[in-house]
Design an enzyme around this catalytic site. Structure first.
Site, mmCIF file in Angstrom:
data_model
loop_
_atom_site.group_PDB
_atom_site.id
_atom_site.type_symbol
_atom_site.label_atom_id
_atom_site.label_comp_id
_atom_site.label_asym_id
_atom_site.label_seq_id
_atom_site.Cartn_x
_atom_site.Cartn_y
_atom_site.Cartn_z
ATOM 1 N N GLU A 25 -13.338 -125.203 -39.170
ATOM 2 C CA GLU A 25 -14.119 -125.699 -38.034
ATOM 3 C C GLU A 25 -15.395 -124.874 -37.839
ATOM 4 O OE1 GLU A 25 -11.544 -126.460 -34.711
ATOM 5 O OE2 GLU A 25 -13.179 -127.104 -33.426
ATOM 6 N N HIS A 81 7.043 -121.507 -56.060
ATOM 7 C CA HIS A 81 7.841 -122.531 -56.729
ATOM 8 C C HIS A 81 7.219 -123.907 -56.576
ATOM 9 C CE1 HIS A 81 11.027 -119.597 -57.501
ATOM 10 N NE2 HIS A 81 10.529 -119.046 -56.402
ATOM 11 N N LYS A 97 -13.228 -136.496 -30.502
ATOM 12 C CA LYS A 97 -12.640 -136.390 -29.160
ATOM 13 C C LYS A 97 -13.240 -137.441 -28.231
ATOM 14 C CE LYS A 97 -11.666 -131.945 -27.640
ATOM 15 N NZ LYS A 97 -11.776 -130.465 -27.570
HETATM 16 O O1 PA5 Z 1 -12.145 -124.508 -31.552
HETATM 17 C C1 PA5 Z 1 -12.365 -125.471 -30.847
HETATM 18 O O2 PA5 Z 1 -13.380 -125.558 -30.112
HETATM 19 C C2 PA5 Z 1 -11.409 -126.652 -30.799
HETATM 20 O O3 PA5 Z 1 -10.447 -126.582 -31.785
HETATM 21 C C3 PA5 Z 1 -10.727 -126.721 -29.446
HETATM 22 O O4 PA5 Z 1 -10.011 -125.532 -29.238
HETATM 23 C C4 PA5 Z 1 -9.775 -127.921 -29.330
HETATM 24 O O5 PA5 Z 1 -10.457 -129.104 -29.603
HETATM 25 C C5 PA5 Z 1 -9.151 -127.990 -27.943
HETATM 26 O O6 PA5 Z 1 -10.163 -128.056 -26.962
HETATM 27 P P1 PA5 Z 1 -9.883 -127.743 -25.449
HETATM 28 O O7 PA5 Z 1 -9.520 -126.323 -25.343
HETATM 29 O O8 PA5 Z 1 -11.154 -128.060 -24.761
HETATM 30 O O9 PA5 Z 1 -8.751 -128.627 -25.013
#
Ligand code: PA5
Length: 441
Positions: A284, A305, A416
């Site tokens: 990410e 394995h 999202k």
């Molecule tokens: O790293 C990030 O920004 C994302 O993976 C968020 O943590 C994830 O989408 C969850 O978002 P939120 O904490 O707003 O629910």
């Protein structure tokens, strides 16, 4: 954490990186380090995460969880960065006694359950497995708007109500200053903690986001932060002096030479979730502008394995990152009267696991496949804090070298918004794009 990059050098591996190339890259590491230090000093978005060892207040977290400190089980509802850090810490430390000799609490065997996905059968199974009247709820969402988290929380709340258990007495919320989850916490007067400003989800393990679960389990929060602080102290302008930067710079250099896949293979069951956390952090943060390494999760010795065949003899497009633990509980292997198995009776399971690792590392090196070893002294709070911080710093450095925006995640945000829009949760052009595509089919 210690990092050994010997098996990633061009003299032993292909693709590998020469010492001379790393020395040239070190000039860019020095510039990147200055940029990182500046970002931290100015508390800029993202860089602020590297200040968490000083900013996180363990007392504040412990005070918030106090009403549920005696819970037998803790159900964490969150996804991505709002789940994986907490799960990594809780799963790694399950059953681990604190290393400190001070007055801190002992880990108390609280069962931790993480609800991130919204697969209905899985959610129902998880809920059915919990003694609700003895379970606390830990809802975490930085934005307070993530559909999966909010939906799962509503389902959990309903399950508690149906079982006649007052969920308002047993819920802690961690979220931002505003948003639907903050409104809900205020409306029901729930104990709440704030996601620190400037800290993206996947960099928030060392804040309340990752540490509430650890606090309810009685883990040593100070030691987690002390381990992280020690790693912070080791950040310097040279990859040859700083384990975190050695890792970030070497992976970056190898990616540029064809190792587009990074298989992370801890030789410890307790660190399996760490590989998941790492995959999110790396993918990410760095997967932008058509750049970035693909993280893959593996587990030693289990994946010797299965995946190892590919790593040793498949395409030369991979780096394997091993994680090893020097010291931990062990168990002897009983003796047998079968002659061919006598060698096992002289060993322990820990020795067998160590031999499996050494054999695998050597076999990859012999085949000229790049690999890096990350060593922990033990799996405990201090070492884990150092590992999480070190990998975050490695990722931030790699982001500087790739010249990507490490701290944004537009592709994740796109999906999202599209999801919310499709369910009628607002007007989003992303949802319209999905609807158009679906109509075209
Ligand atoms: O790293 C990030 O920004 C994302 O993976 C968020 O943590 C994830 O989408 C969850 O978002 P939120 O904490 O707003 O629910």
């Amino acid at each position: 954490m210690d990092v050994d990059i010997g098996n990633a050098l061009a003299s032993v591996a292909s693709p590998g990186v020469s010492r001379a190339s790393l020395e040239r890259l070190d000039e860019r590491v020095a510039d990147a380090h200055e940029r990182i230090e500046r970002g931290m000093a100015n508390r800029e978005h993202g860089y602020e995460a590297l200040n968490l060892p000083e900013r996180t207040d363990p007392d504040e977290i412990r005070a918030a969880v106090d009403p549920v400190a005696d819970a037998e089980a803790l159900l964490t509802v969150g996804i991505g960065g709002s789940s994986l850090g907490a799960a990594t810490i809780a799963n790694a430390l399950e059953g681990v006694e604190p290393r400190s000799t001070g007055s801190r609490t002992e880990s108390d065997g609280t069962e931790t359950v993480f609800l991130d996905n919204v697969d209905p059968a899985w959610v129902s199974r998880k809920l059915a497995s919990l003694p609700l009247e003895e379970t606390a709820i830990n809802v975490v969402s930085r934005s307070g708007t993530t559909a999966e988290t909010l939906a799962n929380f509503l389902v959990v709340r309903d399950a508690f109500e149906s079982a006649g258990v007052d969920w308002t007495e047993r819920t802690i919320v961690t979220t931002g200053d505003s948003g639907p989850l903050r409104d809900l916490a205020d409306r029901h007067d729930l104990p709440s903690l704030k996601v620190p400003d400037g800290v993206p989800g996947r960099f928030s393990a060392l804040s309340a986001v990752g540490m509430v679960a650890a606090a309810v389990c009685g883990h040593d929060l100070e030691a987690l932060l002390e381990g992280a602080a020690a790693e912070r102290e080791s950040l310097s302008g040279s990859l040859f002096e700083c384990p975190a930067y050695a890792y970030g710079a070497t992976t970056y250099a190898l990616d540029g030479r064809g190792a587009g896949t990074n298989a992370v293979m801890p030789y410890a069951e307790s660190l399996e979730t760490f590989a998941e956390w790492f995959a999110q952090l790396w993918a990410e943060s760095l997967g932008k502008d058509e750049l970035g390494q693909t993280p893959v999760r593996a587990l030693g010795a289990t994946d010797q394995h299965s995946q190892l065949q590919l790593y040793r003899a498949g395409p030369r497009d991979k780096l394997v990152t091993f994680l090893t633990v020097d010291d931990g509980p062990d168990r002897s292997i009983p003796e047998t009267d079968v002659d061919d198995l006598a060698y096992l009776g002289d060993s322990t399971l820990g020795e067998l696991l160590a031999a499996e690792f050494e054999a695998t590392e050597a076999s990859l090196a012999a085949a000229g496949r790049p690999n890096v070893r990350v060593e922990l002294e033990a799996v405990d709070e201090y070492e884990l804090g150092g590992l999480l911080y070190g990998m975050e710093a490695a990722c931030v450095l790699a982001g500087e070298l790739y010249r990507v925006n490490t701290f944004e995640q537009p592709a994740v945000e796109w999906a999202k918004k599209a999801t919310r829009g499709l369910l009628g949760g607002g007007e989003f052009e992303e949802a319209e794009a999905v609807a158009e595509k679906t109509e075209l089919r």
